[in-house]
Design an enzyme around this catalytic site. Structure first.
Site, PDB file in Angstrom:
ATOM      1  N   LYS A 113      39.504 -30.769   0.416  1.00  0.00           N
ATOM      2  CA  LYS A 113      39.009 -30.132   1.646  1.00  0.00           C
ATOM      3  C   LYS A 113      37.741 -30.805   2.137  1.00  0.00           C
ATOM      4  CE  LYS A 113      40.924 -25.496   0.985  1.00  0.00           C
ATOM      5  NZ  LYS A 113      40.635 -24.069   0.900  1.00  0.00           N
ATOM      6  N   LYS A 199      52.191 -30.633  -0.236  1.00  0.00           N
ATOM      7  CA  LYS A 199      52.375 -29.189  -0.314  1.00  0.00           C
ATOM      8  C   LYS A 199      52.499 -28.542   1.068  1.00  0.00           C
ATOM      9  CE  LYS A 199      48.691 -26.746  -0.979  1.00  0.00           C
ATOM     10  NZ  LYS A 199      47.482 -26.039  -1.395  1.00  0.00           N
ATOM     11  N   LYS A 202      48.780 -24.144   5.199  1.00  0.00           N
ATOM     12  CA  LYS A 202      48.372 -23.557   6.486  1.00  0.00           C
ATOM     13  C   LYS A 202      47.593 -24.570   7.314  1.00  0.00           C
ATOM     14  CE  LYS A 202      47.354 -19.171   4.201  1.00  0.00           C
ATOM     15  NZ  LYS A 202      46.204 -18.561   3.525  1.00  0.00           N
TER      16      LYS A 202
HETATM   17  P1  TYM Z   1      45.688 -19.226  -0.338  1.00  0.00           P
HETATM   18  O1  TYM Z   1      45.501 -18.273   0.783  1.00  0.00           O
HETATM   19  O2  TYM Z   1      45.443 -20.661  -0.099  1.00  0.00           O
HETATM   20  O3  TYM Z   1      47.145 -19.098  -0.941  1.00  0.00           O
HETATM   21  C1  TYM Z   1      47.660 -17.847  -1.314  1.00  0.00           C
HETATM   22  C2  TYM Z   1      48.661 -18.004  -2.435  1.00  0.00           C
HETATM   23  O4  TYM Z   1      49.747 -18.829  -2.012  1.00  0.00           O
HETATM   24  C3  TYM Z   1      49.954 -19.865  -2.962  1.00  0.00           C
HETATM   25  N1  TYM Z   1      50.435 -21.061  -2.234  1.00  0.00           N
HETATM   26  C4  TYM Z   1      51.558 -21.723  -2.551  1.00  0.00           C
HETATM   27  N2  TYM Z   1      52.485 -21.522  -3.500  1.00  0.00           N
HETATM   28  C5  TYM Z   1      53.549 -22.375  -3.545  1.00  0.00           C
HETATM   29  N3  TYM Z   1      53.713 -23.408  -2.675  1.00  0.00           N
HETATM   30  C6  TYM Z   1      52.804 -23.649  -1.704  1.00  0.00           C
HETATM   31  N4  TYM Z   1      52.984 -24.649  -0.846  1.00  0.00           N
HETATM   32  C7  TYM Z   1      51.667 -22.781  -1.604  1.00  0.00           C
HETATM   33  N5  TYM Z   1      50.594 -22.726  -0.768  1.00  0.00           N
HETATM   34  C8  TYM Z   1      49.862 -21.666  -1.180  1.00  0.00           C
HETATM   35  C9  TYM Z   1      48.597 -20.090  -3.593  1.00  0.00           C
HETATM   36  O5  TYM Z   1      48.712 -20.703  -4.858  1.00  0.00           O
HETATM   37  C10 TYM Z   1      48.062 -18.673  -3.677  1.00  0.00           C
HETATM   38  O6  TYM Z   1      48.575 -18.024  -4.845  1.00  0.00           O
HETATM   39  N6  TYM Z   1      42.012 -19.281  -3.699  1.00  0.00           N
HETATM   40  C11 TYM Z   1      43.172 -18.485  -3.312  1.00  0.00           C
HETATM   41  C12 TYM Z   1      42.784 -17.101  -2.822  1.00  0.00           C
HETATM   42  C13 TYM Z   1      42.011 -16.323  -3.835  1.00  0.00           C
HETATM   43  C14 TYM Z   1      42.477 -15.852  -5.079  1.00  0.00           C
HETATM   44  C15 TYM Z   1      41.381 -15.173  -5.689  1.00  0.00           C
HETATM   45  C16 TYM Z   1      43.720 -15.919  -5.732  1.00  0.00           C
HETATM   46  C17 TYM Z   1      40.708 -15.952  -3.720  1.00  0.00           C
HETATM   47  N7  TYM Z   1      40.335 -15.247  -4.818  1.00  0.00           N
HETATM   48  C18 TYM Z   1      41.496 -14.567  -6.933  1.00  0.00           C
HETATM   49  C19 TYM Z   1      43.816 -15.326  -7.005  1.00  0.00           C
HETATM   50  C20 TYM Z   1      42.714 -14.665  -7.584  1.00  0.00           C
HETATM   51  C21 TYM Z   1      43.900 -19.276  -2.217  1.00  0.00           C
HETATM   52  O7  TYM Z   1      43.584 -20.385  -1.992  1.00  0.00           O
HETATM   53  O8  TYM Z   1      44.807 -18.645  -1.528  1.00  0.00           O
END
Ligand code: TYM
Length: 336
Positions: A113, A199, A202
């Site tokens: 990022k 991957k 968003k």
């Molecule tokens: P975020 O919003 O980027 O993603 C949310 C969840 O979706 C999963 N994910 C994917 N899984 C499979 N293939 C993909 N292409 C893909 N893109 C996203 C992510 O692995 C995630 O599970 N840091 C976290 C948010 C967060 C969090 C936490 C999660 C903040 N605090 C505490 C667990 C525990 C995140 O980036 O979410």
């Protein structure tokens, strides 16, 4: 025996896509009755990259409504907004002070990022994984169901907890629970429709790269029709050098609910022209009930707000308790 505690979250940035659903939310829903669950909307994380204040609140409600529309059940699950519970930010600060800087500089997501942000990389972006550790450790979560991209952040959380326990608690009575990641084999890494080696995300500038949970049937048809493929006839999961083939078959497997042996047999002789309409159909039909429930939930914001209010009350009780224990262990003076 008490149920294990599960916690996870999604950032309210942009619309959620099939990667978020198949890598995370759908698994939360499927396993929720086995656990005591806390799922939150990670809005504090959403401002670690430039964001638009005009849409943050709406996006936060939209994610909450999607959680419910995907099938999270309040009988098993508490849903809340991260910024509604100030203990998240406070514990993050306390953990910052025991986390070595070089642990954060190694984080793959930060490096990726930061590269995109150029000169505008904020301290918040670097600190993102410490806030994530605070999210998890506040609730003493046993299990954290996520996609594979979060694995490194989970390892860091365990390292921070271990360090805290070593420095401020004892091996016999550790204060913070070490969480285990729950990462399923299939769906852990859903890839872009336009490039099977990166991957689904968003932040990809191309809308064609992802299927959003709220895409219309026409959009889904179009995106699948235009998805990258290859000239080879016959589809198989483990053909070498065919990442798009593997990804599209995985999407079909997960959205159809068929076994991998059944999908492999069904598609072994197919060409793309025959497969793509089948895939579009299962995606459209799989998302239809979610989209219908989402529309009715968003029509009644107060119901969603009430869910979040109740969630906050339930979650805050646990968060405050852990925060007080951590502050005591660090030696802070208690207020009268
Ligand atoms: P975020 O919003 O980027 O993603 C949310 C969840 O979706 C999963 N994910 C994917 N899984 C499979 N293939 C993909 N292409 C893909 N893109 C996203 C992510 O692995 C995630 O599970 N840091 C976290 C948010 C967060 C969090 C936490 C999660 C903040 N605090 C505490 C667990 C525990 C995140 O980036 O979410």
């Amino acid at each position: 025996m008490a149920k294990k505690r599960v916690l996870s979250g999604v950032q309210p940035t942009g619309t959620l896509h099939l990667g978020n659903y198949l890598g995370a939310i759908r698994n939360w829903v499927e396993e929720q009755s086995q656990f005591e669950n806390y799922f939150f909307i990670a809005d504090l994380h959403a401002i670690t990259v430039p964001h638009d204040p005009a849409v943050l609140s709406n996006n936060t409600y939209a994610v909450a409504a999607l959680y419910l529309a995907c099938g999270l059940d309040l009988e098993h699950t508490t849903i809340f907004v991260q910024s509604h519970i100030s203990a998240h930010a406070e514990l993050a600060w306390l953990l910052n002070c025991i986390t070595p800087l070089n642990w954060l500089e190694r984080m793959i997501q930060f490096k990726e990022k930061a590269l995109k942000q150029g000169e505008h990389v904020s301290i918040g972006l670097l600190d993102y994984p410490v806030l994530q550790a605070a999210d998890i450790l506040l609730y003493q979560a046993d299990l954290v169901p996520v996609g594979e991209d979060q694995k490194q952040h989970l390892e860091l959380t365990r390292d921070i907890a271990t360090r805290f326990n070593f420095q401020y608690a004892s091996a016999e009575a550790p204060l913070l629970t070490l969480p285990e990641p729950l990462i399923r084999k299939e769906g852990a890494r859903i890839m872009s429709l336009t490039d099977g080696t990166s991957k689904m995300s968003k932040s990809d500038p191309s809308e064609l790269s992802r299927i959003n949970l709220l895409d219309s049937p026409a959009q889904i048809n179009n995106k699948i029709k235009r998805s990258k493929t290859d000239p080879i006839r016959g589809l198989s999961f483990d053909a070498p050098d065919r990442p798009e083939c593997h990804n599209l078959l995985t999407l079909y497997l997960l959205m159809s609910g068929k076994s991998s042996a059944a999908v492999a047999a069904e598609c072994a002789e197919m060409g793309w022209g025959q497969f793509k309409p089948l895939l579009a159909e299962v995606v459209i039909e799989g998302l239809r009930p979610i989209q219908e429930r989402y529309a009715s939930l968003m029509a009644d914001r107060t119901a969603v707000a009430t869910v979040l209010k109740r969630g906050r009350e339930q979650a805050e009780e646990i968060a405050t308790q852990t925060l007080c224990q951590v502050k005591d262990a660090l030696g802070f003076a208690r207020p009268l």
